[in-house]
Design an enzyme around this catalytic site. Structure first.
Site, short mmCIF file in Angstrom:
data_model
loop_
_atom_site.label_atom_id
_atom_site.label_comp_id
_atom_site.label_asym_id
_atom_site.label_seq_id
_atom_site.Cartn_x
_atom_site.Cartn_y
_atom_site.Cartn_z
N ASP A 160 36.22 -16.98 -17.37
CA ASP A 160 35.35 -16.27 -18.30
C ASP A 160 35.86 -16.44 -19.74
OD1 ASP A 160 33.97 -14.95 -15.98
OD2 ASP A 160 35.97 -14.12 -15.73
N HIS A 188 35.71 -9.36 -13.17
CA HIS A 188 35.11 -10.71 -13.10
C HIS A 188 33.76 -10.58 -12.39
CE1 HIS A 188 34.35 -14.91 -12.62
NE2 HIS A 188 34.22 -14.75 -11.32
P1 NAD Z 1 34.43 -22.55 -0.40
O1 NAD Z 1 33.53 -21.81 0.53
O2 NAD Z 1 34.11 -23.97 -0.74
O3 NAD Z 1 35.90 -22.54 0.18
C1 NAD Z 1 36.51 -21.39 0.65
C2 NAD Z 1 37.53 -21.82 1.69
O4 NAD Z 1 38.26 -20.67 2.08
C3 NAD Z 1 36.90 -22.41 2.98
O5 NAD Z 1 37.48 -23.67 3.23
C4 NAD Z 1 37.25 -21.37 4.05
O6 NAD Z 1 37.49 -21.97 5.31
C5 NAD Z 1 38.52 -20.78 3.45
N1 NAD Z 1 38.87 -19.46 3.99
C6 NAD Z 1 38.06 -18.45 4.35
N2 NAD Z 1 38.76 -17.42 4.83
C7 NAD Z 1 40.07 -17.76 4.74
C8 NAD Z 1 41.28 -17.12 5.11
N3 NAD Z 1 41.29 -15.91 5.67
N4 NAD Z 1 42.43 -17.78 4.90
C9 NAD Z 1 42.43 -19.01 4.37
N5 NAD Z 1 41.32 -19.68 4.01
C10 NAD Z 1 40.15 -19.06 4.20
O7 NAD Z 1 34.53 -21.64 -1.69
P2 NAD Z 1 35.03 -22.06 -3.15
O8 NAD Z 1 33.89 -22.60 -3.91
O9 NAD Z 1 36.27 -22.86 -3.05
O10 NAD Z 1 35.32 -20.61 -3.77
C11 NAD Z 1 36.35 -19.81 -3.27
C12 NAD Z 1 36.24 -18.41 -3.85
O11 NAD Z 1 36.45 -18.42 -5.26
C13 NAD Z 1 34.89 -17.74 -3.66
O12 NAD Z 1 35.11 -16.37 -3.32
C14 NAD Z 1 34.25 -17.82 -5.04
O13 NAD Z 1 33.28 -16.81 -5.24
C15 NAD Z 1 35.47 -17.61 -5.89
N6 NAD Z 1 35.35 -18.01 -7.31
C16 NAD Z 1 35.99 -17.23 -8.22
C17 NAD Z 1 35.94 -17.56 -9.55
C18 NAD Z 1 36.65 -16.72 -10.59
O14 NAD Z 1 36.48 -17.01 -11.79
N7 NAD Z 1 37.43 -15.71 -10.25
C19 NAD Z 1 35.22 -18.69 -9.97
C20 NAD Z 1 34.58 -19.47 -9.00
C21 NAD Z 1 34.65 -19.12 -7.66
C1 LMR Z 2 31.98 -17.91 -11.24
O1 LMR Z 2 32.24 -17.11 -12.15
O2 LMR Z 2 31.64 -19.08 -11.44
C2 LMR Z 2 32.02 -17.42 -9.81
O3 LMR Z 2 32.77 -16.26 -9.71
C3 LMR Z 2 30.63 -17.25 -9.28
C4 LMR Z 2 30.60 -16.92 -7.80
O4 LMR Z 2 29.84 -15.99 -7.47
O5 LMR Z 2 31.28 -17.58 -7.01
#
Ligand code: NAD
Ligand code: LMR
Length: 329
Positions: A160, A188
């Site tokens: 962000d 967030h």
């Molecule tokens: P994704 O679905 O591509 O990958 C998530 C992975 O986590 C999968 O491979 C799944 O098998 C694994 N997983 C699920 N439960 C698990 C556990 N208990 N232990 C270990 N691994 C586990 O998702 P992504 O696109 O990589 O995103 C991951 C997370 O990050 C999501 O929650 C998304 O919303 C979040 N995110 C946060 C931000 C931020 O700014 N804070 C930004 C983008 C995404």
């Molecule tokens: C982001 O800020 O891009 C993510 O947290 C959005 C999401 O819901 O995974």
């Protein structure tokens, strides 16, 4: 002198953020170009094969700093001796899932991971929670780790922060590197508050330079706060490379320090600063030095900012109350 490798644990390693993150950790961007790393990849059983494929690719890069990769579905193994833990894997919201269901599903992930960190991580463990809802997942993990100092659990709002800098640079024609002291406050989520009242553009106050409260309220804040949703809409998948980049930035800054006269944004345990209830994991302006951080003190908060900080902090308090009711903290 040969340095001891730093143990870095990444959860959700087979996911899309994991794929964008691991190669940069192994090439030295997380900790520094002279710091060797050992990777531990935690996945659920269904993710192990894909994680093994990524590990094969990591091998094929012949990164000089990469001193080993271990893949496991057991948190006790994954966090054993961990110095840095990036908690990326989380349960995404699926159709028909209520907010409470999402919090409960993530509690099932972050509570045992917090306990495993408590029982097995190295004394200097630093934790970054990326998986959403990041602030409350960090709160759950922290609560399950009473022997680890609370300030070691952080949540990611650096994406962000970077988004806000980029939008401000585009609006003013400034270089990204000229923008300092921007702050993300709160959660967030769409309630987050990107604050430019203390920010500087080439040494001048950013809010005065922009001098356009309508743009601030109606364009800048919603663009930054809803950027995650806009990326999902455009890409058909949530942000991955930019999220991985922000995770790298977050840990690099935590370990290596903020520049003189600047600060960054991190979701950290509140000590009550700026009226944010103690114990909530909320985003604040922080400076970092020697591997530790401090919340920037003494900033004047105007009415425009106060209303928005309070709204986001209220959402954090509601999430805390919900996970408390579920017995997760
Ligand atoms: P994704 O679905 O591509 O990958 C998530 C992975 O986590 C999968 O491979 C799944 O098998 C694994 N997983 C699920 N439960 C698990 C556990 N208990 N232990 C270990 N691994 C586990 O998702 P992504 O696109 O990589 O995103 C991951 C997370 O990050 C999501 O929650 C998304 O919303 C979040 N995110 C946060 C931000 C931020 O700014 N804070 C930004 C983008 C995404
Ligand atoms: C982001 O800020 O891009 C993510 O947290 C959005 C999401 O819901 O995974």
């Amino acid at each position: 002198m040969t340095r001891t490798p730093v143990n870095v644990t990444v959860t959700g390693a087979a996911g899309q953020i994991g794929y964008a993150l691991l190669f940069r950790i192994a090439s030295g961007h997380l900790l520094g170009s002279d710091v060797p790393v050992k990777l531990r990849l935690l996945e659920i059983p269904q993710g192990l094969k894909a994680a093994e494929g990524t590990a094969m690719e990591l091998d094929d890069c012949a990164f000089p700093l990469l001193r080993g990769i271990e893949i496991t579905d057991d948190p006790d193994v994954a966090f054993d001796g961990a110095n840095v833990a990036l908690l990326v894997g989380a349960r995404p919201r699926t159709k028909g899932m209520e907010r409470g269901d999402l919090l409960a599903a993530n509690g099932g992930i972050f509570k045992p991971q917090g306990k495993a960190i408590n029982d097995h991580a190295a004394d200097d463990i630093k934790v970054l929670v990326v998986g959403n809802p990041a602030n409350t997942n960090a709160l759950i993990a922290r609560s399950a780790a009473p022997d680890v100092p609370a300030e070691r659990f952080t949540a990611m709002t650096r994406l962000d922060h970077n988004r806000a800098i980029s939008q401000l640079a585009a609006k003013t024609g400034a270089a990204v590197s000229d923008i300092k002291r921007l702050t993300i406050w709160g959660n967030h989520s769409a309630t987050q508050y990107p604050d430019i009242f203390h920010a500087e553009i080439a040494g001048k106050n950013a809010a005065e330079t922009v001098n356009d409260e309508t743009w601030l309220a109606d364009t800048f804040i919603p663009t930054v706060a809803k950027r995650g949703a806009a990326i999902i809409e455009a890409r058909g998948a949530s942000s991955a490379a930019s999220a991985a980049n922000a995770a790298i930035d977050h840990v690099y800054t935590w370990v290596n320090g903020t520049a003189e006269g600047d600060w960054t944004s991190m979701g950290v345990v509140s000590d009550g600063s700026y009226g944010v209830a103690e114990g909530l994991i909320s985003s604040f302006p922080v400076t970092t030095k020697g591997g530790a951080y401090e919340i920037v003190q003494g900033l004047e908060i105007n009415d425009f900012s106060r209303t928005r900080i309070d709204a986001s902090v209220k959402e954090l308090a509601d999430e805390r109350d919900a996970v408390r009711e579920l017995g997760l903290i």
